[in-house]
Design a protein around this motif. Structure first.
Motif, PDB file in Angstrom:
ATOM      1  N   ARG A  24      -5.164  -3.841  -8.054  1.00  0.00           N
ATOM      2  CA  ARG A  24      -6.563  -3.961  -7.628  1.00  0.00           C
ATOM      3  C   ARG A  24      -6.672  -3.585  -6.158  1.00  0.00           C
ATOM      4  NH1 ARG A  24      -7.570  -8.480  -4.479  1.00  0.00           N
ATOM      5  NH2 ARG A  24      -5.944 -10.106  -4.448  1.00  0.00           N
ATOM      6  N   PRO A  25      -7.855  -3.255  -5.675  1.00  0.00           N
ATOM      7  CA  PRO A  25      -8.037  -3.045  -4.228  1.00  0.00           C
ATOM      8  C   PRO A  25      -7.715  -4.335  -3.479  1.00  0.00           C
ATOM      9  CG  PRO A  25      -9.883  -2.144  -5.456  1.00  0.00           C
ATOM     10  CD  PRO A  25      -9.081  -2.939  -6.433  1.00  0.00           C
ATOM     11  N   VAL A  26      -7.111  -4.196  -2.308  1.00  0.00           N
ATOM     12  CA  VAL A  26      -6.695  -5.360  -1.547  1.00  0.00           C
ATOM     13  C   VAL A  26      -6.941  -5.103  -0.054  1.00  0.00           C
ATOM     14  CG1 VAL A  26      -4.316  -4.523  -1.338  1.00  0.00           C
ATOM     15  CG2 VAL A  26      -4.788  -6.974  -1.149  1.00  0.00           C
ATOM     16  N   ILE A  27      -7.243  -6.182   0.680  1.00  0.00           N
ATOM     17  CA  ILE A  27      -7.473  -6.094   2.124  1.00  0.00           C
ATOM     18  C   ILE A  27      -6.273  -6.715   2.830  1.00  0.00           C
ATOM     19  CG2 ILE A  27      -8.968  -6.723   4.051  1.00  0.00           C
ATOM     20  CD1 ILE A  27     -11.266  -6.943   2.080  1.00  0.00           C
ATOM     21  N   ILE A  28      -5.624  -5.912   3.672  1.00  0.00           N
ATOM     22  CA  ILE A  28      -4.479  -6.375   4.455  1.00  0.00           C
ATOM     23  C   ILE A  28      -4.810  -6.176   5.923  1.00  0.00           C
ATOM     24  CG2 ILE A  28      -2.004  -6.106   4.883  1.00  0.00           C
ATOM     25  CD1 ILE A  28      -1.711  -4.851   2.135  1.00  0.00           C
ATOM     26  N   ASP A  29      -4.873  -7.280   6.645  1.00  0.00           N
ATOM     27  CA  ASP A  29      -5.178  -7.253   8.086  1.00  0.00           C
ATOM     28  C   ASP A  29      -6.469  -6.478   8.368  1.00  0.00           C
ATOM     29  OD1 ASP A  29      -4.692  -7.934  10.754  1.00  0.00           O
ATOM     30  OD2 ASP A  29      -3.583  -6.066  11.129  1.00  0.00           O
TER      31      ASP A  29
ATOM     32  N   HIS B 208      10.400   9.950  -2.052  1.00  0.00           N
ATOM     33  CA  HIS B 208      10.000   8.979  -1.027  1.00  0.00           C
ATOM     34  C   HIS B 208       9.033   7.956  -1.601  1.00  0.00           C
ATOM     35  CE1 HIS B 208      11.808  10.891   2.545  1.00  0.00           C
ATOM     36  NE2 HIS B 208      11.576  12.014   1.905  1.00  0.00           N
ATOM     37  N   PHE B 209       9.126   6.744  -1.063  1.00  0.00           N
ATOM     38  CA  PHE B 209       8.198   5.662  -1.415  1.00  0.00           C
ATOM     39  C   PHE B 209       7.597   5.127  -0.120  1.00  0.00           C
ATOM     40  CE2 PHE B 209       7.650   0.984  -2.052  1.00  0.00           C
ATOM     41  CZ  PHE B 209       6.501   1.066  -2.825  1.00  0.00           C
ATOM     42  N   ARG B 210       6.271   5.201  -0.023  1.00  0.00           N
ATOM     43  CA  ARG B 210       5.565   4.738   1.170  1.00  0.00           C
ATOM     44  C   ARG B 210       4.540   3.688   0.762  1.00  0.00           C
ATOM     45  NH1 ARG B 210       5.932  10.424   2.097  1.00  0.00           N
ATOM     46  NH2 ARG B 210       7.191  10.912   3.940  1.00  0.00           N
ATOM     47  N   ALA B 211       4.420   2.628   1.573  1.00  0.00           N
ATOM     48  CA  ALA B 211       3.457   1.565   1.279  1.00  0.00           C
ATOM     49  C   ALA B 211       3.263   0.688   2.504  1.00  0.00           C
ATOM     50  CB  ALA B 211       3.929   0.724   0.101  1.00  0.00           C
ATOM     51  N   THR B 212       2.149  -0.046   2.504  1.00  0.00           N
ATOM     52  CA  THR B 212       1.885  -1.081   3.504  1.00  0.00           C
ATOM     53  C   THR B 212       2.145  -2.430   2.861  1.00  0.00           C
ATOM     54  OG1 THR B 212       0.220   0.267   4.619  1.00  0.00           O
ATOM     55  CG2 THR B 212       0.158  -2.105   5.021  1.00  0.00           C
TER      56      THR B 212
ATOM     57  N   LEU C 224       0.727  -5.099  -1.650  1.00  0.00           N
ATOM     58  CA  LEU C 224       1.183  -3.749  -1.288  1.00  0.00           C
ATOM     59  C   LEU C 224      -0.046  -2.883  -1.240  1.00  0.00           C
ATOM     60  CD1 LEU C 224       3.568  -5.055  -3.239  1.00  0.00           C
ATOM     61  CD2 LEU C 224       4.561  -2.785  -2.957  1.00  0.00           C
ATOM     62  N   GLY C 225      -0.245  -2.202  -0.113  1.00  0.00           N
ATOM     63  CA  GLY C 225      -1.403  -1.349   0.031  1.00  0.00           C
ATOM     64  C   GLY C 225      -1.049   0.112  -0.126  1.00  0.00           C
ATOM     65  N   ASP C 226      -1.760   0.806  -1.005  1.00  0.00           N
ATOM     66  CA  ASP C 226      -1.573   2.234  -1.255  1.00  0.00           C
ATOM     67  C   ASP C 226      -0.102   2.612  -1.414  1.00  0.00           C
ATOM     68  OD1 ASP C 226      -4.326   2.632  -1.097  1.00  0.00           O
ATOM     69  OD2 ASP C 226      -4.266   2.947   1.065  1.00  0.00           O
TER      70      ASP C 226
END
Length: 280
Positions: A169-174, A203-207, A273-275
């Motif tokens: 789901r969409p999530v808000i981080i900071d 590659h794996f990228r995430a916030t 985990l964002g995007d």
């Protein structure tokens, strides 16, 4: 030169074995002449007609007669025993006559058996069809995708508390909204989610961080592993997001683990985990 041993005729039909043995006799005088072979092999009382052989064999013999003679060798040929040449010629001629008789009297069942033109090999069409069939699961190159575009192969879930279940789901981080997000609530049990990469990504990228709406803001550790080996282990804190860029080349499985450390929280900790992005 004399033959060193008798020919092996065990595979010959019983009715033809005596005649073939005479054709291969070591004594040339015991070998039948072509006219004698025809008299013994032709079923009718009258001599065979001029076109008694099958058309295919007649055409092949005509092609041999029409072929130009081979060019002479530039060197002197070795001397060959004349008896060997005679024996070989008689044997070849006898074989040709026997094959012609078998073909002439054999019924043509090719069209009835195969359902097609005479002489057609049904396995040939099957092999051609199999060769042109498309692969139902062709190997395609990997494309850049979000982890939320893949179906996890396994994950933990809590039927009593939906918050302690992995959710896309969409999530808000900071204060930043990530439209492609993954969240999971941590209570008393470890949370694990696993994906199949099949060595298609590089590659794996995430916030990584705690969701802004987490009920409990206690620091929590997350582990990212590939094929059972830890790639990154990180402590997550509210208001301190972390961006990761990990090398996942050659990995078959990617797993995300949040460890409860044998502790139960009063309120669920919401890990996010964002995007999360996978790139070739």
């Amino acid at each position: 030169m004399a033959f060193s041993r008798d020919p092996d005729l065990d595979q010959c039909p019983d009715e033809l074995r005596p005649l073939i043995a005479r054709c291969l006799s070591k004594d040339p005088a015991q070998r039948p002449r072509p006219a004698e072979l025809i008299r013994e092999l032709w079923p009718g009382p009258a001599p065979p007609p001029a076109d008694w052989l099958p058309p295919a064999i007649i055409a092949q013999m005509g092609a041999y007669r029409a072929a130009p003679p081979p060019a002479p060798f530039p060197f002197r040929a070795r001397r060959v025993d004349r008896r060997m040449l005679i024996a070989a010629g008689v044997g070849a001629f006898a074989t040709l006559i026997i094959c012609g008789l078998v073909i002439a009297v054999m019924p043509d069942n090719s069209s009835a058996d195969h359902g097609g033109s005479p002489g057609a090999d049904p396995s040939t069409a099957a092999r051609a069809t199999a060769g042109t069939a498309k692969d139902p699961s062709p190997s395609r190159p990997a494309q850049t995708v979000y982890l939320t575009d893949l179906d996890p192969v396994s994950q933990t879930a809590n039927v009593l508390d939906p918050r302690q279940t992995w959710t896309d789901r969409p999530v808000i981080i900071d204060g930043r909204t990530h439209e492609h997000g993954i969240t999971v609530g941590l209570g008393c049990d470890n949370q694990i989610r696993e994906y199949a990469l099949s060595r298609r990504y590089g590659h794996f990228r995430a916030t990584l961080g705690l969701a802004d709406d987490t009920p409990n803001a206690a620091p929590t550790s997350m582990k990212i592993a590939g094929d059972g080996k830890t790639i990154r282990s990180q402590t997550l804190r509210l208001g301190h997001p972390l961006t990761v860029d990990l090398d996942v080349r050659g990995l078959i499985r990617l797993s995300l683990t949040v460890d409860a450390n044998d502790t139960c929280r009063d309120g669920t900790i919401e890990i996010a985990l964002g995007d999360p992005l996978l790139e070739p």
